[in-house]
Design a protein around this motif. Structure first.
Motif, PDB file in Angstrom:
ATOM      1  N   PHE A  41      43.012  43.334  44.231  1.00  0.00           N
ATOM      2  CA  PHE A  41      41.608  42.959  44.412  1.00  0.00           C
ATOM      3  C   PHE A  41      40.772  43.644  43.327  1.00  0.00           C
ATOM      4  O   PHE A  41      40.789  44.874  43.201  1.00  0.00           O
ATOM      5  N   GLU A  62      46.135  45.985  48.480  1.00  0.00           N
ATOM      6  CA  GLU A  62      45.661  45.460  49.762  1.00  0.00           C
ATOM      7  C   GLU A  62      45.469  46.553  50.810  1.00  0.00           C
ATOM      8  O   GLU A  62      44.478  46.551  51.548  1.00  0.00           O
ATOM      9  N   VAL A  98      37.807  45.074  42.288  1.00  0.00           N
ATOM     10  CA  VAL A  98      36.556  45.656  42.779  1.00  0.00           C
ATOM     11  C   VAL A  98      35.702  46.056  41.582  1.00  0.00           C
ATOM     12  O   VAL A  98      36.202  46.627  40.612  1.00  0.00           O
ATOM     13  N   LEU A 134      42.147  48.405  50.334  1.00  0.00           N
ATOM     14  CA  LEU A 134      40.897  47.659  50.271  1.00  0.00           C
ATOM     15  C   LEU A 134      39.977  47.959  51.459  1.00  0.00           C
ATOM     16  O   LEU A 134      38.759  48.053  51.276  1.00  0.00           O
ATOM     17  N   VAL A 145      42.553  47.149  43.125  1.00  0.00           N
ATOM     18  CA  VAL A 145      42.810  47.864  44.383  1.00  0.00           C
ATOM     19  C   VAL A 145      43.879  47.102  45.163  1.00  0.00           C
ATOM     20  O   VAL A 145      43.764  45.884  45.358  1.00  0.00           O
ATOM     21  N   VAL A 203      33.109  43.818  46.363  1.00  0.00           N
ATOM     22  CA  VAL A 203      34.446  43.896  46.956  1.00  0.00           C
ATOM     23  C   VAL A 203      34.880  42.450  47.204  1.00  0.00           C
ATOM     24  O   VAL A 203      34.388  41.801  48.132  1.00  0.00           O
TER      25      VAL A 203
END
Length: 313
Positions: free
Chosen positions: A215, A163, A217, A166, A161, A204
């Motif tokens: 990221f 930024e 997730v 997020l 994901v 997360v």
């Protein structure tokens, strides 16, 4: 790929030497039990002799005090008492040694039985066989992997994901996951597995992957039939809510300073007529007309501005 249930036997090691170790330790245990019995008997004999020596000493002492027996008899009674006490102490030590040997033998039997039990490998959980890196008859070294099991009743999907998206995600959020690899099965199988599954966001992360900058997730998906396999590719769709709106191509939007404008074509418009002393009248004109409208996009998605509501008219 074979299914495995908890406590099912999955492999056995050669067990002859483990059985021999159990039998040997059991023999040592039996010898230790016999040694305890012998030490108990010696202890009983020594205690009985001590009791007799104490009684004899008391009798001789009483006679000695009244001058009936001589010193020599008194000395002999004292010596017999000291010898009897020494024999009891030696019997106690032998009994303690026998008990310690028995405890050691029992521990050896327990260890031998555990080793024999460990020679039969059972599945620690219900799952599927992922890998068998050994063959029947092969010598396995201590610590060597003989089978890899996978528990895929629940699988995880890792999605990258960026930024800016997020903040839209949180733990416990429902996710719709489409598994691309199952599309082909849908076309060729008489009983195809579904391609879409429901998942839940479980993690997360607080930091991005330093290599990819996204990221990672994690989404948890129930997989009771084992259709989903590790390594499959899935497409996750997160619903943030439903709202009617309109998508406007980026190239159709005019930017003036900080304002965004778009032209909308409407069919027909209302024209006001002044009839002088007769008053006013509204005329419906059916011709299309283009109007410039200020827009305030909710977001930008795939080269489209998304606005909440189309312009009125």
């Amino acid at each position: 790929g074979d299914p495995i249930v908890k406590d099912q036997v999955i492999a056995t090691l050669e067990q002859e030497r483990f059985r021999a170790a159990v039998e040997q330790s059991q023999g040592t245990e039996a010898q230790a039990q016999a040694a305890i019995a012998e030490a108990d008997a010696q202890m009983a004999t020594a205690q009985a002799e001590l009791d007799d020596a104490q009684k004899n000493y008391k009798t001789i002492k009483d006679l000695y005090d009244v001058g009936t027996v001589k010193q020599r008899e008194m000395d002999r009674a004292e010596l017999q008492l000291r010898v009897a006490k020494a024999l009891v102490k030696r019997a106690e030590a032998q009994l303690a040694t026998a008990n310690a040997s028995y405890d050691t033998a029992r521990a050896a039997v327990s260890l031998a039985r555990v080793n024999l039990q460990d020679a039969t490998l059972v599945a620690p959980f219900t799952g599927w066989v992922a890998d068998v890196p050994v063959e029947v008859g092969q010598i396995a070294n201590p610590g060597q992997t003989v089978m890899t099991l996978a528990d895929i009743n629940t699988v995880k999907l890792a999605i990258g994901v960026v930024e800016r998206k997020l903040p839209l995600l949180h733990e416990g959020q429902d996710v719709r996951v489409e598994v691309v690899a199952l599309r082909a099965q849908q076309r060729i199988s008489d009983d195809p597995a579904p391609t879409v599954y429901g998942g839940v966001v479980t993690t997360v992360p607080p930091a991005a992957d330093p290599e990819t900058g996204v990221f990672n997730v994690e989404v948890e998906i129930k997989n009771p039939k084992g259709v989903l396999k590790p390594g499959m590719v899935g497409k996750a769709t997160v619903s943030l809510g439903e709202r009617k709106g309109l998508a406007i191509p980026v190239e159709a939007v005019i930017r003036r300073g900080g304002d965004l404008w778009a032209f909308f074509v409407t069919r027909g418009y209302h024209a006001g007529l002044d009839l002088g002393g007769l008053g006013t009248e509204t005329l419906d004109v059916p011709a299309p007309i283009a109007r410039r409208v200020s827009i305030q996009p909710l977001t930008v998605e795939r080269d489209y501005y998304l606005i909440a509501d189309p312009p009125a008219g």
